[in-house]
Scaffold this motif. Structure first.
Motif, PDB file in Angstrom:
ATOM      1  N   UNK A 253      -6.325  38.903 -75.367  1.00 32.84           N
ATOM      2  CA  UNK A 253      -7.425  39.521 -74.619  1.00 32.84           C
ATOM      3  C   UNK A 253      -7.116  40.986 -74.308  1.00 32.84           C
ATOM      4  N   UNK A 254      -5.854  41.277 -74.027  1.00 36.23           N
ATOM      5  CA  UNK A 254      -5.502  42.656 -73.679  1.00 36.23           C
ATOM      6  C   UNK A 254      -5.558  43.550 -74.907  1.00 36.23           C
ATOM      7  N   UNK A 255      -5.198  42.987 -76.069  1.00 37.74           N
ATOM      8  CA  UNK A 255      -5.311  43.752 -77.310  1.00 37.74           C
ATOM      9  C   UNK A 255      -6.780  44.101 -77.567  1.00 37.74           C
ATOM     10  N   UNK A 256      -7.658  43.135 -77.296  1.00 35.82           N
ATOM     11  CA  UNK A 256      -9.091  43.393 -77.475  1.00 35.82           C
ATOM     12  C   UNK A 256      -9.577  44.488 -76.527  1.00 35.82           C
ATOM     13  N   UNK A 257      -9.062  44.455 -75.295  1.00 32.57           N
ATOM     14  CA  UNK A 257      -9.471  45.457 -74.300  1.00 32.57           C
ATOM     15  C   UNK A 257      -9.246  46.869 -74.828  1.00 32.57           C
ATOM     16  N   UNK A 258      -8.088  47.063 -75.488  1.00 31.81           N
ATOM     17  CA  UNK A 258      -7.736  48.403 -75.948  1.00 31.81           C
ATOM     18  C   UNK A 258      -8.747  48.927 -76.958  1.00 31.81           C
ATOM     19  N   UNK A 259      -9.422  48.016 -77.667  1.00 35.17           N
ATOM     20  CA  UNK A 259     -10.372  48.452 -78.697  1.00 35.17           C
ATOM     21  C   UNK A 259     -11.815  48.401 -78.218  1.00 35.17           C
ATOM     22  N   UNK A 260     -12.014  48.033 -76.970  1.00 36.61           N
ATOM     23  CA  UNK A 260     -13.369  47.825 -76.468  1.00 36.61           C
ATOM     24  C   UNK A 260     -13.914  49.122 -75.894  1.00 36.61           C
ATOM     25  N   UNK A 261     -14.886  49.734 -76.590  1.00 34.92           N
ATOM     26  CA  UNK A 261     -15.359  51.035 -76.132  1.00 34.92           C
ATOM     27  C   UNK A 261     -16.111  50.942 -74.806  1.00 34.92           C
ATOM     28  N   UNK A 262     -16.722  49.788 -74.537  1.00 31.26           N
ATOM     29  CA  UNK A 262     -17.426  49.647 -73.261  1.00 31.26           C
ATOM     30  C   UNK A 262     -16.409  49.645 -72.113  1.00 31.26           C
ATOM     31  N   UNK A 263     -15.264  48.974 -72.335  1.00 33.80           N
ATOM     32  CA  UNK A 263     -14.201  48.964 -71.331  1.00 33.80           C
ATOM     33  C   UNK A 263     -13.754  50.395 -71.036  1.00 33.80           C
TER      34      UNK A 263
END
Lengths: 481, 303
Positions: B53-63
């Motif tokens: 989930x944290x790896x996904x966060x790094x690529x999430x432009x909305x985040x």
């Protein structure tokens, strides 16, 4: 605000530190709160689904007549009278000993999500509204009951026919997830551009049949001081993306929408989608920027006041606006105009899609009762009562024969007749992939209010679709028709 | 007497401590655990997925858009609020100059003090609905209606991506100022009057008195205010939810982390991912609190 009581000048660094620590914890991640009740029931096994009573010709689904039934209804545009005044009395008549519990809510997910997590679920749910449960996720977790027994059961009206044979073609398929019918789509909605037939008659206007005519119409309406076309950007961008998708399907055929649902490569950058987006982007400026900040009831009301010519929506609109519609206002529906001269579908083509989802939880205490309740809804009496109470058509064939129709519903019936076999198909990605749907809302507003071009719209949506496709945490779905 | 001390203390502390552990600490620990799973909120058995989930966060432009907005909020909101509150508090307490050897506020200061506090009593949701009418994008909006009288085209306060976030910051500041006026007023009244009298005798003007006396002697209060406002800047959920276009729009221009946590949990049924955002927010909040205390540490002035 306890700290106001202290003299701030007297706060020591140590006190301050302690307070900040506490405040940081309280004001920190909301997730802490979200999860407060969530995992506590870790070991609780889901309640065993109720055992079926013996089946018979009169009771083909094996309903235990003494078991209570809990029904949860989304109380939105359709109201909930159809449940309390039609279907529940019918159930009660068949099973007088059964106690029926009726729950009406506008927030399905907030009401039911904790109940799913703890295994205490109702027996039938109308899963609708802005905050509906993610059905794909429910199926993936084994929380939904396969409705095949319902569709295979004999119809209440004619025991020689199966329930599926009394429904409009495609109804069962529209509720399929991973190849099984988990969802009953009960209502047929017809989508198009709504207008006031009386206003158009008075002004001598007719709905435009091509986008060139549409632009000319926009100029005419504008000079008459009426906003030619408008939707509400603040919370109803999906009303507009339906129109773009319908136009795309008219240009390139229904496979354009099937490809989008199947996350096919290049589905969003396909030429029909690009042309549809470009055509609608030219209509956007006629709305004026302020419509991005309005909500759908505000825009609907303005149409009722004669300030807006066309409003994109579905056939529930007339009923939803019943209390706000002036007596001389006559709702009528027009199909979206043709974009090119070589469109695959004629101007008359219109989207008629089964919608309004009804589900039975797999862990329900009385799942047979839930199925039986749906069988009652799918009887002619049940369907007729639904149309009378809610003003919307159901998927039950011939249920409205001889019913007195409102102007809007009459117009829908005529539009369907004119369309014949040229029916624009529904889109399932909207419920399958809610993140993709959320992105489409954002990009639709950006397109219609002039911040991005049609090309950028297609590329951004393709990127979002590819992201969904490559995300292995999302269960993928397929459809063939 | 002395031997009864510990049972006494334990007896009093046990109940609140247990409540705190059950309702604050344990949900936090659960959030940390859920952040490492793919839990979708509808079963009792999530799968463990590690740091996925944290790896996904790094690529999430909305985040990242939300994080950027928190940085803007973190700087702009406390600065504006404190500056305006200090200005008003100074006027209310000391702005009237000295009369008969005493420093006074401007005329009517007791009345203003009450009025400033009004927004504090309103629930955030009400403030949001109120400002919907004020920021309405057409001429029926309060601000745009006034502008229309001067022939100015309606401004898309919440629909223009360049100004939408600032419009929301404006509401936050409007709501917070009253409380800090009261807080700083209390701080100012604690400053001995004779310091001001001495300064006045030496010929110091109001501006000089503000920067050379009031501000340094108020430093501790300011520090408290800054930290509280900073933590408020990590929220913003209710206002963004009620006011913004398409919840966080247009084009993600106003979204904040609590909104994205809410969206991922309740709209997308991604409780694991939402918890990962929550954990990120937790560390951002803690880091901010520690940094602020380090940076603003000063020698206390005794008087």
């Amino acid at each position: 605000m306890s700290h106001t009581a202290d003299t701030p000048g007297a706060i020591t660094r140590r006190q301050l530190f302690r307070r900040i620590g506490l405040t940081a914890l309280v004001a920190g991640p909301a997730a802490g709160l979200l999860n407060a009740c969530a995992t506590s029931g870790g070991g609780a096994a889901p309640a065993a689904s109720g055992s079926a009573a013996a089946t018979s010709a009169a009771n083909p689904l094996g309903v235990d007549p003494t078991k209570p039934l809990e029904v949860v209804i989304f109380k939105g545009g359709l109201g909930d009278e159809y449940a309390t005044q039609v279907h529940q009395p019918m159930y009660k008549k068949m099973y007088p000993q059964a106690e029926i519990k009726h729950v009406a809510t506008q927030q399905i997910a907030q009401t039911l999500q904790p109940r799913f997590a703890s295994g205490d679920v109702p027996d039938m749910i109308s899963n609708a509204g802005a905050d509906l449960m993610d059905e794909g996720a429910l199926v993936a977790e084994g929380q939904l009951l396969d409705l095949t027994p319902l569709f295979e059961a004999p119809s209440l009206d004619d025991p020689s026919k199966k329930v599926r044979e009394t429904l409009l073609p495609g109804t069962v398929e529209a509720g399929m997830i991973q190849g099984k019918p988990y969802v009953l789509k009960y209502v047929t909605s017809t989508y198009g551009m709504w207008y006031d037939a009386n206003l158009f008659q008075e002004k001598g206007w007719t709905p435009p049949k091509t986008f060139d005519e549409f632009k000319a119409f926009c100029e005419t309406a504008k000079s008459a001081g009426i906003v030619p076309y408008a939707y509400a950007g603040k919370n109803a961008a999906y009303y507009q993306y339906w129109m773009i998708l319908i136009s795309a399907a008219k240009i390139g055929g229904n496979e354009v929408l099937v490809n989008i649902d199947n996350l096919a490569d290049g589905a969003w950058t396909a030429e029909p989608v690009r042309q549809a987006a470009a055509a609608w982007a030219e209509i956007g400026p006629y709305m004026g920027k302020s419509f991005e900040g309005l909500i759908h009831t505000e825009v609907q009301t303005r149409q009722n006041q004669g300030k807006i010519a066309f409003y994109p929506s579905g056939s529930w609109l007339e009923n939803e606006q019943k209390s706000n519609t002036p007596p001389n206002f006559a709702y009528a529906i027009a199909p979206t105009p043709s974009v090119t001269a070589s469109d695959k579908m004629p101007y008359e083509a219109i989207r008629v899609a089964p919608g309004e989802n009804y589900i039975v939880p797999a862990q329900a205490k009385n799942p047979q009762g839930g199925l039986e309740y749906l069988r009652i809804m799918l009887s002619k009496e049940g369907a007729r009562g639904f149309t009378e109470k809610s003003g919307n058509f159901t998927v039950v064939m011939g249920a409205t024969d001889g019913l007195e129709l409102s102007p809007g519903n009459k117009s829908v019936a005529e539009a369907q007749k004119a369309a014949g076999q040229n029916i624009v198909t529904h889109s399932l990605f909207e419920t399958w992939y809610k993140e993709l749907e959320t992105e489409l809302r954002k990009q639709t507003n950006a397109l219609m209010f002039g911040r991005i071009s049609a090309d950028e719209f297609c590329e951004k949506m393709q990127a979002a679709a590819d992201k969904t496709k490559n995300d292995d945490s999302i269960v993928k779905q397929q459809r063939s028709i | 007497m002395r031997h009864g001390k510990y049972p006494f203390i334990i007896g009093f502390l046990a109940a609140p401590l247990i409540l705190y552990v059950v309702f604050v600490i344990s949900p936090y620990l659960q959030a940390f655990y859920i952040a490492l799973t793919d839990w979708r909120g509808i079963t009792a058995t999530p799968n463990f997925t590690g740091l996925d989930n944290f790896a996904r966060l790094l690529e999430d432009e909305v985040f990242w858009a939300a994080v950027r907005h928190h940085i803007v909020l973190l700087v702009a909101m406390p600065l504006l609020t404190i500056a305006i509150a200090l200005f008003f508090a100074y006027l209310l307490n000391l702005g009237g100059g000295s009369r008969g050897g005493r420093m006074n506020g401007v005329a009517g200061s007791t009345f203003y003090r009450v009025v400033f506090f009004f927004p504090q009593v309103l629930a955030v949701a009400i403030v949001g609905v109120l400002f919907q009418a004020i920021y309405r994008p057409d001429e029926s909006g309060v601000i745009n209606g006034v502008l229309a009288r001067f022939g100015i085209e309606p401004i898309g306060w919440l629909t223009n991506p360049d100004i939408a976030l600032w419009s929301i910051i404006g509401v936050m500041v409007w709501q917070a100022v009253g409380f800090y006026v009261v807080l700083f007023s209390a701080g100012m009244s604690a400053i001995p009057k004779d310091v001001f009298e001495a300064a006045a005798l030496d010929g110091a003007g109001r501006i000089r008195m503000f920067f050379s006396i009031t501000l340094p002697l108020l430093w501790d209060t300011l520090q408290v205010g800054w930290v509280y406002l900073g933590i408020a800047a990590f929220d913003g959920f209710a206002l963004v939810q009620v006011l913004s276009v398409d919840r966080g729009g247009p084009d993600n221009a106003t979204t904040v982390l609590p909104l994205e946590i809410w969206r991922n949990a309740f709209n997308f049924s991604k409780y694991g991912y939402a918890s990962a955002m929550g954990v990120a927010l937790f560390f951002m909040t803690i880091t901010f609190a520690v940094l602020t205390l380090r940076v603003t540490r000063r020698e206390r002035i005794e008087y």
